[in-house]
Enzyme design. Structure first.
Site, mmCIF file in Angstrom:
data_model
loop_
_atom_site.group_PDB
_atom_site.id
_atom_site.type_symbol
_atom_site.label_atom_id
_atom_site.label_comp_id
_atom_site.label_asym_id
_atom_site.label_seq_id
_atom_site.Cartn_x
_atom_site.Cartn_y
_atom_site.Cartn_z
ATOM 1 N N HIS A 62 0.838 -1.188 0.000
ATOM 2 C CA HIS A 62 0.000 0.000 0.000
ATOM 3 C C HIS A 62 0.878 1.244 0.000
ATOM 4 O O HIS A 62 1.927 1.275 0.648
ATOM 5 C CB HIS A 62 -0.889 0.033 1.248
ATOM 6 C CG HIS A 62 -1.753 -1.175 1.381
ATOM 7 N ND1 HIS A 62 -2.063 -1.725 2.595
ATOM 8 C CD2 HIS A 62 -2.379 -1.949 0.453
ATOM 9 C CE1 HIS A 62 -2.844 -2.784 2.418
ATOM 10 N NE2 HIS A 62 -3.047 -2.942 1.124
ATOM 11 N N TYR A 132 0.525 1.645 13.610
ATOM 12 C CA TYR A 132 0.955 2.626 12.613
ATOM 13 C C TYR A 132 0.648 4.021 13.151
ATOM 14 O O TYR A 132 -0.511 4.317 13.449
ATOM 15 C CB TYR A 132 0.175 2.496 11.306
ATOM 16 C CG TYR A 132 -0.028 1.121 10.755
ATOM 17 C CD1 TYR A 132 0.681 0.701 9.636
ATOM 18 C CD2 TYR A 132 -0.967 0.254 11.296
ATOM 19 C CE1 TYR A 132 0.465 -0.551 9.084
ATOM 20 C CE2 TYR A 132 -1.184 -1.000 10.758
ATOM 21 C CZ TYR A 132 -0.459 -1.395 9.651
ATOM 22 O OH TYR A 132 -0.674 -2.631 9.109
#
Length: 197
Positions: A62, A132
């Protein structure tokens, strides 16, 4: 804390100093001033995500086609992962190169990647949790997906069998298809800043 640049400009490995005693251990996961000094970009958290995966789950590749300050700080907080960062900035001298790191929860090692770096990981244990910290909020439609098993990328997953992937990741286009789409950010040699496509 030691912050080392990997073989891809704009990506860093953060190695904390551990302090141990009879209670266990403590470490500083990140410090704003040190990360900003190392990367040249002020890292301010705008969104926090966690993913929990069973063994054999492959997430990614991604990438966002958002501005260069869209950095990501990734830490494995439970279990372990094989993490891959791929330079997807068109025109970058390291375009298509990747950096591979194993992250184990107990070590506290983190990875920082600036905008234009693709990210993927393989969960090596059941219940693996990845944290994250993102310097930009999620923007619908800004995600660029690539097939993590694309032979042109040649990412070294060392799979024992077929990975578990989302339908979206399994249907993701190849690197050649994404390049042809014009959706990848462009690298500017004067400082590595990105320009939106």
């Amino acid at each position: 804390m030691r912050i080392d640049e990997t073989g891809i400009p704009g990506t860093y490995r953060l190695l904390p100093e551990r302090f141990e005693d009879e209670r266990g251990h403590f470490y500083e996961a990140a410090r704003h001033s040190e990360l900003t000094a190392a990367t040249g970009l002020p890292f301010e958290v705008r969104q926090v995500n966690n993913s929990v995966s069973r063994r054999g789950v492959l997430r990614g590749v991604h990438c966002n086609d958002v501005p260069a300050d869209a950095g990501k700080l990734v830490t494995c907080v439970r279990g372990s992962i094989l993490d891959v960062m791929v330079d997807l900035r068109q025109g970058s001298p390291s375009f298509g190169r990747y950096a591979v790191n194993r992250l184990d929860a107990g070590e506290g090692i983190a990875l920082y990647m600036s905008g234009g770096i693709g990210h993927a990981f393989l969960a090596l244990e059941d219940g693996t949790c990845v944290n994250y910290l993102l310097s930009a909020e999620y923007v619908p439609g800004a995600m660029v997906d690539l097939d993590a098993l694309d032979p042109e990328l040649g990412l070294p997953w060392e799979l024992a069998g077929p990975p578990v992937r989302s339908a979206k990741d399994a249907a993701a286009p190849s690197l050649a298809e994404v390049v042809a789409s014009g959706r990848l950010p462009r690298y500017v040699p004067t400082g590595g800043e990105l320009i939106r496509p």
